[in-house]
Design a protein around this motif. Structure first.
Motif, PDB file in Angstrom:
ATOM      1  N   ALA A 195      13.821 -22.783 -27.730  1.00  0.00           N
ATOM      2  CA  ALA A 195      14.435 -21.816 -26.815  1.00  0.00           C
ATOM      3  C   ALA A 195      15.582 -22.442 -26.038  1.00  0.00           C
ATOM      4  CB  ALA A 195      13.375 -21.271 -25.860  1.00  0.00           C
ATOM      5  N   GLU A 196      15.402 -23.663 -25.563  1.00  0.00           N
ATOM      6  CA  GLU A 196      16.471 -24.282 -24.775  1.00  0.00           C
ATOM      7  C   GLU A 196      17.685 -24.626 -25.643  1.00  0.00           C
ATOM      8  OE1 GLU A 196      16.939 -24.372 -21.496  1.00  0.00           O
ATOM      9  OE2 GLU A 196      15.146 -23.118 -21.582  1.00  0.00           O
ATOM     10  N   GLN A 197      17.466 -24.921 -26.906  1.00  0.00           N
ATOM     11  CA  GLN A 197      18.603 -25.133 -27.809  1.00  0.00           C
ATOM     12  C   GLN A 197      19.369 -23.829 -28.029  1.00  0.00           C
ATOM     13  OE1 GLN A 197      16.149 -27.050 -30.909  1.00  0.00           O
ATOM     14  NE2 GLN A 197      17.698 -28.663 -30.981  1.00  0.00           N
ATOM     15  N   VAL A 198      18.627 -22.731 -28.179  1.00  0.00           N
ATOM     16  CA  VAL A 198      19.297 -21.444 -28.327  1.00  0.00           C
ATOM     17  C   VAL A 198      20.050 -21.088 -27.053  1.00  0.00           C
ATOM     18  CG1 VAL A 198      19.001 -18.979 -28.812  1.00  0.00           C
ATOM     19  CG2 VAL A 198      17.585 -20.658 -30.014  1.00  0.00           C
ATOM     20  N   TRP A 199      19.445 -21.371 -25.898  1.00  0.00           N
ATOM     21  CA  TRP A 199      20.137 -21.136 -24.635  1.00  0.00           C
ATOM     22  C   TRP A 199      21.419 -21.964 -24.547  1.00  0.00           C
ATOM     23  CZ3 TRP A 199      20.236 -17.384 -21.393  1.00  0.00           C
ATOM     24  CH2 TRP A 199      19.102 -16.602 -21.150  1.00  0.00           C
ATOM     25  N   ALA A 200      21.362 -23.197 -24.989  1.00  0.00           N
ATOM     26  CA  ALA A 200      22.566 -24.047 -24.966  1.00  0.00           C
ATOM     27  C   ALA A 200      23.647 -23.469 -25.867  1.00  0.00           C
ATOM     28  CB  ALA A 200      22.211 -25.463 -25.392  1.00  0.00           C
ATOM     29  N   TYR A 235      12.714 -19.685 -35.716  1.00  0.00           N
ATOM     30  CA  TYR A 235      13.708 -19.863 -34.660  1.00  0.00           C
ATOM     31  C   TYR A 235      13.205 -19.217 -33.371  1.00  0.00           C
ATOM     32  CZ  TYR A 235      17.046 -20.981 -38.379  1.00  0.00           C
ATOM     33  OH  TYR A 235      17.684 -21.549 -39.457  1.00  0.00           O
ATOM     34  N   ALA A 236      13.490 -19.859 -32.253  1.00  0.00           N
ATOM     35  CA  ALA A 236      13.166 -19.255 -30.965  1.00  0.00           C
ATOM     36  C   ALA A 236      14.038 -18.024 -30.744  1.00  0.00           C
ATOM     37  CB  ALA A 236      13.381 -20.264 -29.842  1.00  0.00           C
ATOM     38  N   ARG A 237      13.507 -17.064 -30.004  1.00  0.00           N
ATOM     39  CA  ARG A 237      14.245 -15.870 -29.588  1.00  0.00           C
ATOM     40  C   ARG A 237      14.244 -15.875 -28.060  1.00  0.00           C
ATOM     41  NH1 ARG A 237      15.547 -12.592 -34.436  1.00  0.00           N
ATOM     42  NH2 ARG A 237      14.661 -10.654 -33.642  1.00  0.00           N
ATOM     43  N   ILE A 238      15.380 -15.646 -27.431  1.00  0.00           N
ATOM     44  CA  ILE A 238      15.461 -15.827 -25.981  1.00  0.00           C
ATOM     45  C   ILE A 238      15.678 -14.535 -25.196  1.00  0.00           C
ATOM     46  CG2 ILE A 238      16.219 -18.220 -26.187  1.00  0.00           C
ATOM     47  CD1 ILE A 238      19.084 -17.265 -25.568  1.00  0.00           C
ATOM     48  N   PHE A 239      16.097 -13.449 -25.861  1.00  0.00           N
ATOM     49  CA  PHE A 239      16.400 -12.234 -25.109  1.00  0.00           C
ATOM     50  C   PHE A 239      15.304 -11.196 -25.298  1.00  0.00           C
ATOM     51  CE2 PHE A 239      20.650 -14.176 -25.271  1.00  0.00           C
ATOM     52  CZ  PHE A 239      20.823 -14.303 -23.888  1.00  0.00           C
ATOM     53  N   ASP A 246      19.067 -11.624 -16.662  1.00  0.00           N
ATOM     54  CA  ASP A 246      19.614 -12.103 -15.393  1.00  0.00           C
ATOM     55  C   ASP A 246      20.129 -13.539 -15.535  1.00  0.00           C
ATOM     56  OD1 ASP A 246      19.031  -9.682 -14.222  1.00  0.00           O
ATOM     57  OD2 ASP A 246      17.143 -10.363 -13.336  1.00  0.00           O
ATOM     58  N   ARG A 247      19.420 -14.340 -16.304  1.00  0.00           N
ATOM     59  CA  ARG A 247      19.881 -15.713 -16.551  1.00  0.00           C
ATOM     60  C   ARG A 247      21.203 -15.707 -17.315  1.00  0.00           C
ATOM     61  NH1 ARG A 247      16.393 -20.553 -19.613  1.00  0.00           N
ATOM     62  NH2 ARG A 247      18.149 -22.009 -19.891  1.00  0.00           N
ATOM     63  N   ALA A 248      21.316 -14.811 -18.308  1.00  0.00           N
ATOM     64  CA  ALA A 248      22.556 -14.731 -19.086  1.00  0.00           C
ATOM     65  C   ALA A 248      23.727 -14.320 -18.201  1.00  0.00           C
ATOM     66  CB  ALA A 248      22.382 -13.734 -20.236  1.00  0.00           C
ATOM     67  N   TYR A 249      23.492 -13.381 -17.292  1.00  0.00           N
ATOM     68  CA  TYR A 249      24.572 -12.932 -16.407  1.00  0.00           C
ATOM     69  C   TYR A 249      24.987 -14.046 -15.450  1.00  0.00           C
ATOM     70  CZ  TYR A 249      27.311 -10.001 -13.281  1.00  0.00           C
ATOM     71  OH  TYR A 249      28.337  -9.469 -12.537  1.00  0.00           O
ATOM     72  N   ALA A 250      24.004 -14.820 -14.976  1.00  0.00           N
ATOM     73  CA  ALA A 250      24.308 -15.907 -14.040  1.00  0.00           C
ATOM     74  C   ALA A 250      25.191 -16.983 -14.687  1.00  0.00           C
ATOM     75  CB  ALA A 250      23.008 -16.526 -13.526  1.00  0.00           C
ATOM     76  N   LEU A 251      25.149 -17.095 -16.001  1.00  0.00           N
ATOM     77  CA  LEU A 251      25.992 -18.078 -16.678  1.00  0.00           C
ATOM     78  C   LEU A 251      27.470 -17.733 -16.560  1.00  0.00           C
ATOM     79  CD1 LEU A 251      24.001 -18.622 -20.009  1.00  0.00           C
ATOM     80  CD2 LEU A 251      24.218 -20.241 -18.104  1.00  0.00           C
ATOM     81  N   SER A 256      32.679  -7.916 -17.633  1.00  0.00           N
ATOM     82  CA  SER A 256      32.713  -8.008 -19.099  1.00  0.00           C
ATOM     83  C   SER A 256      31.398  -8.507 -19.675  1.00  0.00           C
ATOM     84  CB  SER A 256      33.855  -8.931 -19.542  1.00  0.00           C
ATOM     85  OG  SER A 256      35.106  -8.320 -19.317  1.00  0.00           O
ATOM     86  N   ASN A 257      30.601  -9.177 -18.857  1.00  0.00           N
ATOM     87  CA  ASN A 257      29.302  -9.684 -19.298  1.00  0.00           C
ATOM     88  C   ASN A 257      28.274  -8.587 -19.039  1.00  0.00           C
ATOM     89  OD1 ASN A 257      27.093 -11.169 -20.045  1.00  0.00           O
ATOM     90  ND2 ASN A 257      27.398 -12.823 -18.573  1.00  0.00           N
ATOM     91  N   ALA A 258      28.114  -7.707 -20.008  1.00  0.00           N
ATOM     92  CA  ALA A 258      27.387  -6.448 -19.800  1.00  0.00           C
ATOM     93  C   ALA A 258      26.154  -6.362 -20.702  1.00  0.00           C
ATOM     94  CB  ALA A 258      28.329  -5.272 -20.046  1.00  0.00           C
ATOM     95  N   ILE A 259      25.531  -5.180 -20.677  1.00  0.00           N
ATOM     96  CA  ILE A 259      24.234  -4.976 -21.320  1.00  0.00           C
ATOM     97  C   ILE A 259      24.266  -3.755 -22.228  1.00  0.00           C
ATOM     98  CG2 ILE A 259      21.818  -4.325 -20.869  1.00  0.00           C
ATOM     99  CD1 ILE A 259      22.168  -5.861 -18.170  1.00  0.00           C
ATOM    100  N   THR A 260      23.698  -3.909 -23.429  1.00  0.00           N
ATOM    101  CA  THR A 260      23.342  -2.757 -24.243  1.00  0.00           C
ATOM    102  C   THR A 260      21.892  -2.431 -23.914  1.00  0.00           C
ATOM    103  OG1 THR A 260      24.883  -3.242 -26.051  1.00  0.00           O
ATOM    104  CG2 THR A 260      22.973  -1.880 -26.568  1.00  0.00           C
TER     105      THR A 260
END
Length: 371
Positions: A195-200, A235-239, A246-251, A256-260
């Protein structure tokens, strides 16, 4: 809110049916596997796709899905089949494997293509890109189950997909795999990416492309993992949670950093849909309307008027939030006679169920138009 339809990028009966339903705004996927064009990121190529739809009376207002092979970006740093991730200190002393070298070289090029795609979208006035960060495989289904009136409803069953999942495009043509034994279920998977590799990888991706999206006024709507499991296919899945969004938005905090907001996926996460929509608010750039029954480990997709979700109440929430975004029906059962219109189609994307869904959604939109 505007009702849109997700149409093939090449001529299809749905093109004319959209006009007959009163739908003129459309979303397309421009992957070379669908268009036969190898460079969808180039302005001339994308313009050709847009112009062809325009000549049929349809306006492209968004793109959806992987526009090309995204594995160099999403799977960067993955280990070989069946091997655990190498520790960094060992990796630095060991010679790089060929597949690692290939991904390392391919990632910058793939990111360049993605940025060029955003620039081409901006030049053509396409304001929305619905994307995902599902690693290894995209949205996955096991096959079809009999639904209401004998319709063929797509489903996913983790118990029937040991060691991974079938492609949604071929699921109904494959035999069911044998069930996983209790012993197998107790053994944690050896992940090719944690998961942390996918986050990276995601952080590197989003910080590279988001400035380009901002420059051109494009909203990138992140779609949840589907199914929203901790891992799939090695493979890990993170979303798979609201917290991950919220973590993705904080990055990279940005309009433009929006949500479907894909309703069924958030429902399977265990989220309260009305509360979650209010939590995200104006971060929502695109809405996928559908419903399911079951759990994220085993669920069946339903007609839009089935299920436990109060679609009218949820649409009222979108109105209260002042959302002015595209809305589309997503994943419909195959209905009687569908194959006479489109003989070969991905389950969930046949035609007649979409006609039913769009009629239902038009009524929802009309019924909630005024306070």
């Amino acid at each position: 809110m505007t009702l849109v339809e997700f149409v093939p990028p090449t001529p299809h009966p749905l093109w004319k049916l959209c006009l007959q339903m009163g739908i003129t705004d459309v979303i397309v996927k421009v992957n070379p596997s669908l268009t036969g064009l190898s460079d969808p990121w180039r302005l001339e190529t994308l313009k050709g796709i847009v112009d062809r739809l325009a000549s049929a009376g349809l306006k492209v207002v968004g793109l959806e899905g992987d526009p090309f092979d995204m594995s160099p970006i999403k799977e960067y740093g993955a280990t070989g089949e069946g091997r655990a991730p190498a520790r960094p200190e060992r990796e630095s002393r060991a010679p790089a494997r060929p597949e690692r070298e290939g991904r390392a070289a391919a990632r910058p090029e793939a990111l360049d293509h993605y940025c060029e795609l955003l620039e081409s979208m901006g030049a053509l006035g396409i304001p929305l890109l619905c994307y995902n960060f599902m690693v290894g495989t995209g949205w996955a289904r096991t096959g079809v189950r009999e639904g209401r009136g004998g319709a063929k409803a797509t489903y996913f069953s983790l118990a029937e997909t040991p060691g991974g999942s079938r492609s949604c495009a071929t699921a109904d043509a494959q035999e069911r795999a044998p069930p996983v034994s209790d012993a197998q279920e107790r053994v944690p998977p050896v992940l090719k990416l944690t998961a942390e590799q996918v986050w990276a990888n995601y952080e590197h991706f989003i910080k590279t492309v988001m400035p380009v999206a901002e420059k051109w006024g494009i909203r990138m709507g992140l779609h949840p993992d589907d199914p929203c499991l901790p891992s799939l296919g090695g493979y890990a899945r993170i979303f798979g949670s609201v917290e991950a969004y919220d973590r993705a938005y904080a990055l990279y905090p940005s309009p433009s950093n929006a949500i479907t907001f894909c309703q069924a996926n958030f429902k399977l996460m265990g989220a309260n849909l009305e509360a979650t929509a209010r939590h995200f608010g104006k971060r929502i750039a695109f809405i996928h309307v559908r419903d399911v029954e079951g759990t994220k480990e085993d669920f069946t997709e339903l007609f839009h008027d089935q299920g436990t979700t109060d679609q009218f109440a949820l649409m009222r929430v979108y109105r209260e939030l002042g959302l002015d975004v595209p809305v589309r029906g997503d994943h419909v059962p195959e209905m009687e006679g569908d194959r006479r219109l489109t003989e070969d189609c991905i389950p969930g994307y046949f035609t007649l169920g979409r006609l039913f869904a769009n009629g239902y959604l038009k009524a929802l939109l009309a019924g909630t138009a005024n306070p």
